[in-house]
Design a protein around this motif. Structure first.
Motif, PDB file in Angstrom:
ATOM      1  N   GLU A 101       0.847  -1.196   0.000  1.00 41.70           N
ATOM      2  CA  GLU A 101       0.000   0.000   0.000  1.00 41.70           C
ATOM      3  C   GLU A 101       0.877   1.239   0.000  1.00 41.70           C
ATOM      4  O   GLU A 101       1.811   1.351   0.791  1.00 41.70           O
ATOM      5  CB  GLU A 101      -0.916   0.022   1.221  1.00 41.70           C
ATOM      6  CG  GLU A 101      -1.819   1.235   1.255  1.00 41.70           C
ATOM      7  CD  GLU A 101      -2.771   1.253   2.450  1.00 41.70           C
ATOM      8  OE1 GLU A 101      -3.582   2.186   2.515  1.00 41.70           O
ATOM      9  OE2 GLU A 101      -2.691   0.352   3.305  1.00 41.70           O
ATOM     10  N   GLN A 120     -14.436  -2.664  -3.719  1.00 43.54           N
ATOM     11  CA  GLN A 120     -13.192  -2.911  -3.006  1.00 43.54           C
ATOM     12  C   GLN A 120     -12.625  -4.299  -3.303  1.00 43.54           C
ATOM     13  O   GLN A 120     -11.571  -4.650  -2.784  1.00 43.54           O
ATOM     14  CB  GLN A 120     -13.421  -2.793  -1.496  1.00 43.54           C
ATOM     15  CG  GLN A 120     -13.646  -1.369  -1.029  1.00 43.54           C
ATOM     16  CD  GLN A 120     -13.942  -1.339   0.456  1.00 43.54           C
ATOM     17  OE1 GLN A 120     -15.074  -1.142   0.844  1.00 43.54           O
ATOM     18  NE2 GLN A 120     -12.935  -1.548   1.271  1.00 43.54           N
ATOM     19  N   ARG A 159     -10.086  -8.366  -0.725  1.00 43.53           N
ATOM     20  CA  ARG A 159     -10.899  -7.182  -0.399  1.00 43.53           C
ATOM     21  C   ARG A 159      -9.921  -6.125   0.095  1.00 43.53           C
ATOM     22  O   ARG A 159      -9.255  -6.314   1.105  1.00 43.53           O
ATOM     23  CB  ARG A 159     -11.932  -7.486   0.665  1.00 43.53           C
ATOM     24  CG  ARG A 159     -12.723  -6.223   1.061  1.00 43.53           C
ATOM     25  CD  ARG A 159     -13.949  -6.554   1.858  1.00 43.53           C
ATOM     26  NE  ARG A 159     -15.022  -6.995   1.014  1.00 43.53           N
ATOM     27  CZ  ARG A 159     -15.956  -6.188   0.490  1.00 43.53           C
ATOM     28  NH1 ARG A 159     -15.910  -4.902   0.717  1.00 43.53           N
ATOM     29  NH2 ARG A 159     -16.921  -6.663  -0.251  1.00 43.53           N
ATOM     30  N   PRO A 183      -8.620  -2.664   1.729  1.00 46.05           N
ATOM     31  CA  PRO A 183      -9.084  -1.918   2.908  1.00 46.05           C
ATOM     32  C   PRO A 183      -9.284  -0.440   2.628  1.00 46.05           C
ATOM     33  O   PRO A 183      -8.604   0.408   3.187  1.00 46.05           O
ATOM     34  CB  PRO A 183      -7.946  -2.140   3.915  1.00 46.05           C
ATOM     35  CG  PRO A 183      -6.738  -2.257   3.059  1.00 46.05           C
ATOM     36  CD  PRO A 183      -7.193  -2.940   1.796  1.00 46.05           C
ATOM     37  N   GLY A 184     -10.172  -0.114   1.748  1.00 45.44           N
ATOM     38  CA  GLY A 184     -10.419   1.296   1.438  1.00 45.44           C
ATOM     39  C   GLY A 184     -11.065   1.415   0.074  1.00 45.44           C
ATOM     40  O   GLY A 184     -11.086   0.473  -0.707  1.00 45.44           O
TER      41      GLY A 184
END
Length: 119
Positions: A16, A42, A74, A76-77
């Motif tokens: 990320e 997502q 999935r 996270p955001g």
């Protein structure tokens, strides 16, 4: 003689940054035309197939993975699914999923207020 098959989908690396999520999956021997990448909200789904290599003669021993795989993630955001890109190089699939503008960190400028109450 049946040969052992590795179990489960290939394991990815997920990184990320401030702007995006980057997903790298090692897929040696898989051609990009045999991979499908789908982004929905997502969720990121990568599916594909390790195809049997055509060979002459009889395979006496083999450990090469064959068959289909599916990887679901999935994130996270909130992401910008319209700008997702995927590249294949040296057997590694790299999927870059940009974050939606609302989830990117935003630098807030501090306004200096003088003692008299003005800006």
């Amino acid at each position: 003689m049946p040969r052992p098959q590795p179990r489960g989908p290939p394991l990815p690396d997920v990184t990320e940054t401030d702007d995006a999520f980057e997903v790298e999956i090692q897929l040696p021997g898989v051609k990009s035309k045999d991979i499908d990448v789908e982004a929905n909200g997502q969720d990121l789904v990568v599916t594909g197939e390790f195809k049997e290599k055509e060979r002459k003669g009889v395979l006496c021993h083999g450990t090469r993975r064959t068959g289909t795989f599916e990887y679901r993630l999935r994130l996270p955001g909130e992401v910008d699914a319209e700008k997702v890109t995927a590249d294949m190089s040296a057997g590694v699939l790299t999927v870059t999923v940009p974050k939606a503008e609302v989830t990117k960190p935003r630098h807030i400028r501090i306004t200096e207020i003088n003692e008299s109450g003005g800006h």
